[in-house]
Motif scaffolding. Structure first.
Motif, short mmCIF file in Angstrom:
data_model
loop_
_atom_site.label_atom_id
_atom_site.label_comp_id
_atom_site.label_asym_id
_atom_site.label_seq_id
_atom_site.Cartn_x
_atom_site.Cartn_y
_atom_site.Cartn_z
N LYS A 15 0.82 -1.22 0.00
CA LYS A 15 0.00 0.00 0.00
C LYS A 15 0.85 1.27 0.00
CE LYS A 15 -2.18 -0.65 3.84
NZ LYS A 15 -1.50 -1.87 4.28
N CYS A 100 -5.12 -3.21 -2.60
CA CYS A 100 -3.79 -3.72 -2.91
C CYS A 100 -3.65 -5.11 -2.27
CB CYS A 100 -2.73 -2.75 -2.36
SG CYS A 100 -1.06 -3.11 -2.90
N SER A 151 0.37 -6.57 -6.14
CA SER A 151 1.69 -5.94 -6.06
C SER A 151 2.83 -6.84 -6.53
CB SER A 151 1.96 -5.45 -4.64
OG SER A 151 2.04 -6.55 -3.75
#
Length: 170
Positions: A15, A100, A151
């Motif tokens: 994040k 995320c 991610s």
């Protein structure tokens, strides 16, 4: 109309990395829950009270942003956002949530376990397996219309996807 971009997700998924780069790219200030928590750590002893204070302050800062008809990026691990969504809409803004995640648990564990080296006050759990036990389910579910970014992918690609999502839905 103000745009509130929310970057959310579990600890260690990326994040902060995402919000830092997106904030630079969009030239937006960032409200980071962990920064607030770390700043008040020595003044408020109880963890629950610190968390409550953080979220109340985030709401107040979002309200000020909405009153100014400005845009802002919020980096906070909201697990449930329907209340925030309604609140932002009621106050004349648009919430753009971005979840995320990290689909590679080995990578996520490596990132998370780096906290053991020099943990910040908000990083009370510094072991990935402990975090999983603490939360039970280590994943957060997305909501309708939310952009979900993994991610494990290149940061530049994630930034471009974020910008397209933000522009597309305005």
């Amino acid at each position: 109309m103000s745009l509130i971009i929310l970057i959310r997700g579990r600890a260690g998924v990326g994040k902060t990395t995402l919000s830092n780069e997106l904030g630079k790219e969009l030239k937006l200030p960032i409200i980071r829950k962990d920064d607030i928590y770390d700043s008040i750590f020595n003044y408020i002893q109880d963890h629950h009270t610190r968390n409550q204070f953080c979220y109340e302050l985030i709401y107040q800062m979002i309200k000020t942003t909405l009153d100014c008809k400005a845009d802002i990026l919020v980096d906070a691990p909201f697990s449930e956002i329907s209340e925030l969504q309604e609140w932002v809409t009621k106050h004349g803004g648009v919430l753009k949530p971005i979840l995320c995640i990290c689909s590679d648990e080995e990578l996520w564990a490596h990132r998370f376990n780096q906290r053991e080296i020099n943990p910040k006050p908000n990083q009370m759990i510094t072991n990935f397996e402990e975090m999983k036990k603490h939360y039970g389910d280590s994943r957060i579910n997305g909501v309708e219309g939310e952009l979900i970014l993994d991610s494990v992918h290149d940061l530049k690609v994630l930034i471009e996807q974020s910008k397209q999502y933000i522009q597309y839905n305005l």
